[in-house]
Design a protein around this motif. Sequence first.
Motif, PDB file in Angstrom:
ATOM      1  N   VAL A   1      57.416  52.480  31.939  1.00  0.00           N
ATOM      2  CA  VAL A   1      57.479  52.692  30.492  1.00  0.00           C
ATOM      3  C   VAL A   1      57.299  54.178  30.185  1.00  0.00           C
ATOM      4  CG1 VAL A   1      56.347  52.162  28.300  1.00  0.00           C
ATOM      5  CG2 VAL A   1      56.733  50.348  29.955  1.00  0.00           C
ATOM      6  N   LYS A   2      56.411  54.844  30.919  1.00  0.00           N
ATOM      7  CA  LYS A   2      56.216  56.283  30.706  1.00  0.00           C
ATOM      8  C   LYS A   2      57.469  57.067  31.072  1.00  0.00           C
ATOM      9  CE  LYS A   2      53.083  60.045  31.353  1.00  0.00           C
ATOM     10  NZ  LYS A   2      51.790  60.485  31.791  1.00  0.00           N
ATOM     11  N   ARG A   3      58.176  56.641  32.124  1.00  0.00           N
ATOM     12  CA  ARG A   3      59.445  57.283  32.454  1.00  0.00           C
ATOM     13  C   ARG A   3      60.454  57.121  31.327  1.00  0.00           C
ATOM     14  NH1 ARG A   3      60.552  55.556  38.736  1.00  0.00           N
ATOM     15  NH2 ARG A   3      58.712  56.555  39.595  1.00  0.00           N
ATOM     16  N   SER A   4      60.464  55.953  30.719  1.00  0.00           N
ATOM     17  CA  SER A   4      61.369  55.723  29.594  1.00  0.00           C
ATOM     18  C   SER A   4      60.989  56.582  28.396  1.00  0.00           C
ATOM     19  CB  SER A   4      61.359  54.247  29.200  1.00  0.00           C
ATOM     20  OG  SER A   4      61.786  53.444  30.259  1.00  0.00           O
ATOM     21  N   ILE A   5      59.700  56.777  28.201  1.00  0.00           N
ATOM     22  CA  ILE A   5      59.234  57.626  27.104  1.00  0.00           C
ATOM     23  C   ILE A   5      59.691  59.067  27.332  1.00  0.00           C
ATOM     24  CG2 ILE A   5      57.170  58.659  26.051  1.00  0.00           C
ATOM     25  CD1 ILE A   5      55.800  55.945  26.413  1.00  0.00           C
ATOM     26  N   THR A   6      59.534  59.559  28.544  1.00  0.00           N
ATOM     27  CA  THR A   6      59.961  60.944  28.814  1.00  0.00           C
ATOM     28  C   THR A   6      61.476  61.086  28.705  1.00  0.00           C
ATOM     29  OG1 THR A   6      59.974  60.499  31.187  1.00  0.00           O
ATOM     30  CG2 THR A   6      57.974  61.499  30.259  1.00  0.00           C
ATOM     31  N   PHE A   7      62.228  60.053  29.088  1.00  0.00           N
ATOM     32  CA  PHE A   7      63.684  60.095  28.939  1.00  0.00           C
ATOM     33  C   PHE A   7      64.077  60.151  27.467  1.00  0.00           C
ATOM     34  CE2 PHE A   7      67.677  57.779  28.286  1.00  0.00           C
ATOM     35  CZ  PHE A   7      68.539  58.608  28.986  1.00  0.00           C
TER      36      PHE A   7
ATOM     37  N   CYS B   1      66.401  56.964  19.369  1.00  0.00           N
ATOM     38  CA  CYS B   1      65.394  57.444  20.322  1.00  0.00           C
ATOM     39  C   CYS B   1      64.015  57.538  19.674  1.00  0.00           C
ATOM     40  CB  CYS B   1      65.807  58.787  20.903  1.00  0.00           C
ATOM     41  SG  CYS B   1      67.041  58.656  22.195  1.00  0.00           S
ATOM     42  N   SER B   2      63.966  57.922  18.403  1.00  0.00           N
ATOM     43  CA  SER B   2      62.670  57.984  17.735  1.00  0.00           C
ATOM     44  C   SER B   2      62.091  56.585  17.527  1.00  0.00           C
ATOM     45  CB  SER B   2      62.788  58.717  16.402  1.00  0.00           C
ATOM     46  OG  SER B   2      63.630  58.006  15.518  1.00  0.00           O
ATOM     47  N   LEU B   3      62.938  55.607  17.237  1.00  0.00           N
ATOM     48  CA  LEU B   3      62.446  54.228  17.134  1.00  0.00           C
ATOM     49  C   LEU B   3      61.987  53.709  18.492  1.00  0.00           C
ATOM     50  CD1 LEU B   3      65.024  52.519  14.746  1.00  0.00           C
ATOM     51  CD2 LEU B   3      62.685  53.171  14.246  1.00  0.00           C
ATOM     52  N   ALA B   4      62.750  54.035  19.531  1.00  0.00           N
ATOM     53  CA  ALA B   4      62.373  53.598  20.871  1.00  0.00           C
ATOM     54  C   ALA B   4      61.071  54.249  21.308  1.00  0.00           C
ATOM     55  CB  ALA B   4      63.486  53.921  21.857  1.00  0.00           C
ATOM     56  N   LEU B   5      60.852  55.499  20.922  1.00  0.00           N
ATOM     57  CA  LEU B   5      59.600  56.174  21.277  1.00  0.00           C
ATOM     58  C   LEU B   5      58.391  55.477  20.684  1.00  0.00           C
ATOM     59  CD1 LEU B   5      60.350  59.990  21.152  1.00  0.00           C
ATOM     60  CD2 LEU B   5      59.459  58.678  23.053  1.00  0.00           C
ATOM     61  N   VAL B   6      58.513  55.021  19.454  1.00  0.00           N
ATOM     62  CA  VAL B   6      57.392  54.318  18.817  1.00  0.00           C
ATOM     63  C   VAL B   6      57.087  53.025  19.562  1.00  0.00           C
ATOM     64  CG1 VAL B   6      56.651  53.148  16.713  1.00  0.00           C
ATOM     65  CG2 VAL B   6      57.819  55.335  16.556  1.00  0.00           C
ATOM     66  N   VAL B   7      58.119  52.246  19.857  1.00  0.00           N
ATOM     67  CA  VAL B   7      57.930  50.968  20.537  1.00  0.00           C
ATOM     68  C   VAL B   7      57.399  51.179  21.956  1.00  0.00           C
ATOM     69  CG1 VAL B   7      59.143  48.939  21.419  1.00  0.00           C
ATOM     70  CG2 VAL B   7      59.668  49.799  19.147  1.00  0.00           C
ATOM     71  N   LEU B   8      57.968  52.126  22.671  1.00  0.00           N
ATOM     72  CA  LEU B   8      57.535  52.370  24.045  1.00  0.00           C
ATOM     73  C   LEU B   8      56.122  52.928  24.118  1.00  0.00           C
ATOM     74  CD1 LEU B   8      60.813  53.831  25.562  1.00  0.00           C
ATOM     75  CD2 LEU B   8      59.784  51.609  26.048  1.00  0.00           C
TER      76      LEU B   8
END
Length: 90
Positions: A77-83, A9-16
Amino acid sequence: MKMIRGFFCSLALVVLTVLYVGLVVSALIAILAGILRTVGIDQIKMSIWQGVDLPVVFSIPLALVVSGILFYCSLYVKRSITFCFSKLKI
């Protein structure tokens, strides 16, 4: 298991986050380019496909359509970031 999920999730947060910022900046640049081309700056080229230039009258409507699509994508993308951010909270 929580450690692996937190890592991904932390890696995904950076990319997103980079994707979100890029989409918003690109949408703003598209609007600015449409306005500048309408004003009369000839260096900005807009074409539908190769060899077919867009008339200057349609610069702002095309820029608004493109920026609208980019803003719409940035909402998801913002929804994915909040998830992902909610999954990091333990």
